[in-house]
Design a protein around this motif. Structure first.
Motif, PDB file in Angstrom:
ATOM      1  N   GLN A   1       9.979  32.849  37.737  1.00  0.00           N
ATOM      2  CA  GLN A   1      10.707  33.262  36.540  1.00  0.00           C
ATOM      3  C   GLN A   1      11.432  34.580  36.739  1.00  0.00           C
ATOM      4  OE1 GLN A   1       8.098  32.897  33.130  1.00  0.00           O
ATOM      5  NE2 GLN A   1       7.061  31.253  34.225  1.00  0.00           N
TER       6      GLN A   1
ATOM      7  N   TYR B   1      14.447  28.983  33.250  1.00  0.00           N
ATOM      8  CA  TYR B   1      13.352  29.641  32.541  1.00  0.00           C
ATOM      9  C   TYR B   1      12.961  28.714  31.396  1.00  0.00           C
ATOM     10  CZ  TYR B   1      10.739  33.183  30.039  1.00  0.00           C
ATOM     11  OH  TYR B   1       9.732  33.870  29.427  1.00  0.00           O
ATOM     12  N   LYS B   2      11.742  28.263  31.133  1.00  0.00           N
ATOM     13  CA  LYS B   2      10.584  28.733  31.819  1.00  0.00           C
ATOM     14  C   LYS B   2       9.740  27.548  32.208  1.00  0.00           C
ATOM     15  CE  LYS B   2       6.533  30.824  30.053  1.00  0.00           C
ATOM     16  NZ  LYS B   2       5.940  32.038  29.612  1.00  0.00           N
TER      17      LYS B   2
END
Ligand SMILES: Nc1ncnc2c1ncn2[C@@H]1O[C@H](COP(=O)(O)OP(=O)(O)OP(=O)(O)O)[C@@H](O)[C@H]1O
Length: 416
Positions: free
Chosen positions: A106, A99-100
């Motif tokens: 995600q 992430y991200k």
């Protein structure tokens, strides 16, 4: 069990899942968008209440302008103990570690009870790469994607894989079915079920993972392997699949596969020599002989993708009329060092961009605004902090191999 009995059980289980999701702030729809060995994936909606409490969810969905998510429901009660103990926690920790990034699915959050684990994921609603290749091949009446499209997708995939490797994660199951597309045509790497920490530099793994057609020869030979180099082999298979609509080596038995791998890939007539060269560079039997991600990103077949990225950025982000000193605050404002104007172009792209001066950028005809600057920047893998400060640094690239800044000049944005 009779079919009617099975159906009733399924309905009961589904209702339980609806309640469990609702208790955690999500409205589960009955639209099943996929299934795996021990999981089902449904379309769901985040409630406003949930978005208030989950900043990851709120910031991402605000940009997307919808509240849809994909909820992967893993039936831990039915899955083997090893899966729940080893692979599922690895999948979750790999998603958290990555992430991200724009091109990696995600994970917003997870919740669990004694029977199920729920993974709330970013929705990638446009199917997987395999479906896309097949549909495009049928539409074009010619197997595979246009090289230009393959290049655009490979660029995003390389960005995603570089981000994973930089975050200490090797995917180990890179294949067309695990590459999803969202409604903006943006690639999203998914299914981290076999992912692992790459650990110390040069440390070797020994578990056989992935699908034979995409698996590196050293894994088929049961040797200890470097996960990053194994991912590079799979990238070569994926690129081959994109541009030819076929797999380079197709054999059920590992020794048959190894025989084909030693012979090397064969190409359809008409495929550009540059593309063939890149595929050969990735499909090297010796893991250390394979091109590294940085070399893939700067390979001459890839350069038009970088160029297109810059042109898109230069042309399609129309600057608002100048209002000196007025800064539109965007939610991601970085207290940046707005120091000197751009001097040097990114080393990686220097040869291609030497001519990109303020003047040459201005001579490009700006297109009328199609989307807000932030959306355009997003789809090009660039992050804008603010939009109205001529001569200032206003953003940066999200591409892990492309370390550059975005500068605002009257009428355009420049990438340097
Ligand atoms: N974020 C997502 N958005 C849209 N569809 C998804 C998403 N995640 C998964 N899917 C769909 O659900 C399917 C199964 O998901 P996933 O591959 O993660 O499960 P799995 O249990 O690991 O599968 P497998 O057993 O095949 O490895 C995918 O092939 C895809 O079609």
């Amino acid at each position: 069990m009779k079919a009617a009995g099975r159906k009733k059980l399924d309905q009961r289980a589904f209702l339980e899942q609806v309640h469990e999701c609702r208790d955690n702030g999500y409205l589960l729809s009955s639209k099943k968008i996929g299934s795996g060995a021990f999981s089902k994936v449904y379309l769901a909606y985040a409630t406003q209440e949930r978005m208030r409490h989950n900043s990851k969810l709120a910031s991402d969905l605000r940009g997307k302008r919808h509240t849809m998510v994909a909820i992967k429901i893993v039936s831990t009660a039915e899955a083997p103990a090893e899966f729940s103990r080893k692979f599922l926690p690895r999948e979750i920790s790999s998603l958290n570690a990555t992430y991200k990034h724009l091109n990696v699915v995600q994970l917003y959050e997870t919740f669990a009870n004694s029977r199920r684990t729920y993974l709330v994921l970013e929705l990638a609603a446009h199917g997987d790469l395999l479906e896309h290749i097949n549909a495009t091949s049928a539409h074009r009446r010619c197997p595979g994607l246009e090289e230009e499209e393959a290049r655009r997708l490979l660029w995003q995939l390389v960005s995603a894989v570089a981000h994973c490797h930089n975050s200490g994660i090797v995917h180990r199951d890179l294949k067309c079915e695990n590459i999803l597309l969202d409604d903006r045509g943006c690639l999203k790497l998914s299914d981290f079920g076999f992912a692992n920490r790459s650990g110390l530099k040069n440390s070797l793994l020994s578990t056989f993972c992935g699908s034979v057609a995409y698996t590196a020869p050293e894994i088929l030979m049961s040797k200890k392997y470097n996960g990053e180099q194994a991912d590079l082999w799979s990238l070569g298979v994926i690129l081959y699949a994109m541009v030819t609509g076929k797999l380079p080596f197709k054999e059920c038995q590992p020794h048959g596969m190894l025989y084909l791998m030693r012979r090397g890939p064969t190409f359809r007539p008409g495929l550009s020599p540059e593309c063939q060269d890149l595929i050969r560079g990735l499909l090297q039997l010796r893991p250390r002989a394979r091109l590294a991600l940085q070399q893939v990103a700067t390979h001459h077949w890839m350069l038009p993708a970088a160029h297109a990225l810059f042109c898109t950025t230069l042309c399609a982000i129309p600057e608002k009329p100048e209002k000196p000193q007025l800064q539109t605050s965007l939610d991601n404002v970085e207290p940046s060092a707005d120091s000197d104007p751009p001097r040097s172009l990114l080393q990686l792209w220097r040869p291609q961009l030497q001519g990109t001066s303020h003047e040459s950028a201005s001579s490009l005809t700006p297109e009328p605004p199609r989307a807000c600057p932030r959306q355009v920047a997003d789809s090009a893998g660039l992050q804008l902090w603010r939009t109205e400060t001529a001569g200032r640094r206003v953003g940066r690239s999200r591409h892990p191999l492309l370390l550059c800044s975005i500068w605002s000049v009257p009428g355009h944005y420049l990438v340097s």
